[in-house]
Design a protein around this motif. Structure first.
Motif, mmCIF file in Angstrom:
data_model
loop_
_atom_site.group_PDB
_atom_site.id
_atom_site.type_symbol
_atom_site.label_atom_id
_atom_site.label_comp_id
_atom_site.label_asym_id
_atom_site.label_seq_id
_atom_site.Cartn_x
_atom_site.Cartn_y
_atom_site.Cartn_z
ATOM 1 N N LYS A 102 -7.199 -42.512 -5.688
ATOM 2 C CA LYS A 102 -5.937 -43.141 -5.291
ATOM 3 C C LYS A 102 -6.171 -44.113 -4.140
ATOM 4 O O LYS A 102 -5.634 -45.228 -4.131
ATOM 5 C CB LYS A 102 -4.929 -42.068 -4.887
ATOM 6 N N SER A 109 -5.443 -48.037 -4.215
ATOM 7 C CA SER A 109 -4.519 -48.601 -3.232
ATOM 8 C C SER A 109 -5.173 -49.764 -2.486
ATOM 9 O O SER A 109 -4.538 -50.798 -2.225
ATOM 10 C CB SER A 109 -4.073 -47.539 -2.241
ATOM 11 N N GLN A 110 -6.424 -49.585 -2.137
ATOM 12 C CA GLN A 110 -7.165 -50.614 -1.416
ATOM 13 C C GLN A 110 -7.309 -51.869 -2.296
ATOM 14 O O GLN A 110 -7.122 -52.993 -1.829
ATOM 15 C CB GLN A 110 -8.526 -50.105 -0.994
ATOM 16 N N LYS A 111 -7.621 -51.672 -3.559
ATOM 17 C CA LYS A 111 -7.780 -52.814 -4.481
ATOM 18 C C LYS A 111 -6.467 -53.524 -4.719
ATOM 19 O O LYS A 111 -6.438 -54.758 -4.874
ATOM 20 C CB LYS A 111 -8.358 -52.338 -5.813
ATOM 21 N N LEU A 112 -5.372 -52.767 -4.730
ATOM 22 C CA LEU A 112 -4.053 -53.370 -4.944
ATOM 23 C C LEU A 112 -3.451 -53.923 -3.651
ATOM 24 O O LEU A 112 -2.463 -54.640 -3.690
ATOM 25 C CB LEU A 112 -3.103 -52.328 -5.542
ATOM 26 N N GLY A 113 -4.020 -53.553 -2.521
ATOM 27 C CA GLY A 113 -3.498 -54.009 -1.232
ATOM 28 C C GLY A 113 -2.279 -53.239 -0.806
ATOM 29 O O GLY A 113 -1.452 -53.730 -0.037
ATOM 30 N N ILE A 114 -2.142 -52.022 -1.292
ATOM 31 C CA ILE A 114 -1.014 -51.160 -0.928
ATOM 32 C C ILE A 114 -1.455 -50.310 0.266
ATOM 33 O O ILE A 114 -2.539 -49.746 0.278
ATOM 34 C CB ILE A 114 -0.607 -50.244 -2.106
ATOM 35 N N ALA A 115 -0.591 -50.187 1.236
ATOM 36 C CA ALA A 115 -0.934 -49.416 2.444
ATOM 37 C C ALA A 115 -0.922 -47.952 2.199
ATOM 38 O O ALA A 115 -0.432 -47.303 1.477
ATOM 39 C CB ALA A 115 0.020 -49.752 3.582
#
Length: 111
Positions: free
Chosen positions: A101, A105-111
């Motif tokens: 996860k 998240s990192q790849k999608l730029g989600i915090a």
């Protein structure tokens, strides 16, 4: 005993599992087999032989050798070990999913 007892799911167990589940020693089981108190079948898994026992007879042997209280305690300990094993397995799976996860998240730029 009829052959149906040997084919029912959960009605049999290996010598090693009988030792773990009922707290019997291998010597106790072999001695009982030699005396004719336990029925057994010799099975093979990947070319390796092992004794297959009837669960009810192994349970009755443990009860005769150690008593009812011991058998109840062994059943609780066995269940506790099984639950603990499952909990640890789920913790490992959860840890793996948390890492996955975080990477997503990192790849999608989600915090």
């Amino acid at each position: 005993m009829t052959d149906s007892a040997w084919t029912k799911q959960g009605a049999t167990l290996s010598l090693n599992n009988a030792c773990k589940e009922f707290g019997l020693s291998e010597q106790d089981i072999i001695h009982s087999i030699q005396q004719g108190k336990l029925q057994y079948r010799l099975n093979y898994a990947h070319g390796n032989p092992y004794y297959k026992l009837l669960r009810k007879e192994a349970q009755a042997l443990a009860q005769a050798l150690y008593g009812d209280d011991y058998l109840k305690k062994q059943a609780l300990e066995h269940e506790w070990l099984t639950v603990n094993k499952e909990i640890n397995s789920l913790k490992r799976k959860l840890s793996k999913l948390e890492k996955q996860k975080a990477e997503l998240s990192q790849k999608l730029g989600i915090a």
